[in-house]
Design an enzyme around this catalytic site. Structure first.
Site, PDB file in Angstrom:
ATOM      1  N   GLU A 164       0.710  -1.282  -0.052  1.00  0.00           N
ATOM      2  CA  GLU A 164       0.001  -0.159   0.066  1.00  0.00           C
ATOM      3  C   GLU A 164       0.825   1.196  -0.266  1.00  0.00           C
ATOM      4  O   GLU A 164       1.686   1.326   0.687  1.00  0.00           O
ATOM      5  CB  GLU A 164      -0.844  -0.021   1.433  1.00  0.00           C
ATOM      6  CG  GLU A 164      -1.789   1.016   1.232  1.00  0.00           C
ATOM      7  CD  GLU A 164      -2.784   0.754   2.545  1.00  0.00           C
ATOM      8  OE1 GLU A 164      -3.113   1.983   3.347  1.00  0.00           O
ATOM      9  OE2 GLU A 164      -2.935  -0.344   3.008  1.00  0.00           O
ATOM     10  N   ASP A 177      -5.346  10.274   9.120  1.00  0.00           N
ATOM     11  CA  ASP A 177      -4.236   9.946   9.386  1.00  0.00           C
ATOM     12  C   ASP A 177      -3.791  10.432  10.786  1.00  0.00           C
ATOM     13  O   ASP A 177      -3.930  11.535  11.043  1.00  0.00           O
ATOM     14  CB  ASP A 177      -3.059  10.220   8.380  1.00  0.00           C
ATOM     15  CG  ASP A 177      -3.057   9.291   7.127  1.00  0.00           C
ATOM     16  OD1 ASP A 177      -3.800   8.480   7.004  1.00  0.00           O
ATOM     17  OD2 ASP A 177      -3.067  10.283   5.891  1.00  0.00           O
TER      18      ASP A 177
END
EC number: 4.2.1.20
Length: 278
Positions: free
Chosen positions: A49, A60
């Site tokens: 990824e 995030d």
């Protein structure tokens, strides 16, 4: 079959789960990031990824936010991320690559153009964190037309009535966000995973990859006992960051991250064997 389907089918025949490490494109610089990407398959990555740096990565945690800032300061862009994959594909035709990012850079690039270019360089799947289910058609037709899997995120808070709607049009695998909140903070317990996996299995035949909060080999092993893959992100970025000197890569940067991937891969590969032998 797509590269993602082929890889999961092969792993199923082997009776083991997948390790999916995450790196941020261009962190801490393009050359180091490219070298790291090339080294991941031999270290034990089954799929990879790649995060696309963005100025406002709302899902995030601090670790990946800092990685994104380092990458952006070093000149990372969506176009350069695609070029990174293209270079990787010159040496590796088999390891699936998934881009994870946010909608804004794709909109700036152009939805259709992005899907065409991503497929052309060898991207296999897309995870668009902030793409609402109700607006999936912004991307889905172009992705499907170009053979890109669109991987949807589901969370413990996604109720049973909404699950089929969220997963409609999803392909490749399901990304199960094992915790509520941002990446790299807390970790779901084995009991929590065991409670939530059956309801996912009832509504999809796709492999389930478990991410958010997996930081060590033991947690990665538990993830593949409960699901089909373990996604490890913040822990690897933390390791990378610890090797930097004033934000710059050192001779320890790539080896340290790859060593950690090897440890995670060993745990993932042996997880189901140890479970059967228990």
């Amino acid at each position: 079959m797509s590269r993602i389907q082929t890889r999961f089918a092969a792993l199923k025949r082997e009776g083991r789960g997948a390790l999916i490490p995450f790196i941020e494109a261009g962190d801490p610089d393009a050359e180091t990031s490219q070298t790291l990407l090339h080294g991941l398959p031999a270290a034990g990555a089954d799929l990879i990824e790649i995060g696309v740096p963005f100025t406002d990565p709302m899902a995030d945690g601090p670790t990946i936010q800092r990685a994104g800032r380092r990458a952006l300061e070093a000149g990372a862009t969506l176009a350069k991320t695609l070029a990174m994959v293209e270079t990787f594909r010159q040496q590796d035709k088999d390891t699936p690559i998934i881009l994870m990012g946010y909608l804004n850079p794709i909109e700036t690039y152009g939805h259709e153009r992005f899907c065409v270019d991503a497929a052309a360089v060898g991207v296999d799947g897309l995870i668009i964190v902030d793409l609402p289910t109700e607006e999936a058609d912004l991307i889905l037709p172009f992705a499907t037309a170009n053979g890109l899997d669109v991987i949807r995120l589901v969370a413990p808070t996604t109720d049973d009535a909404r699950l089929p709607h969220v997963l409609n049009g999803s392909s490749g695998f399901v990304y199960y966000v094992s915790i509520t909140g941002i990446t790299g903070t807390v970790t779901a317990s084995a009991e929590q995973l065991a409670q939530n996996m059956p309801r996912l299995r009832r509504v999809t035949d796709l492999p389930v990859a478990i991410g958010f909060g997996i930081r060590n080999p033991a947690q990665a092993a538990e993830a593949v006992r409960q699901g089909d893959a373990a996604i490890v992100a913040s822990a690897l970025i933390d390791t990378l960051a610890e090797t930097l000197d004033d934000g710059r890569a050192t001779d320890r940067t790539v080896p340290a991250v790859l060593d950690q991937v090897r440890q995670l891969a060993e745990a993932v590969r042996s997880a189901r064997l140890s479970a059967r032998g228990a």
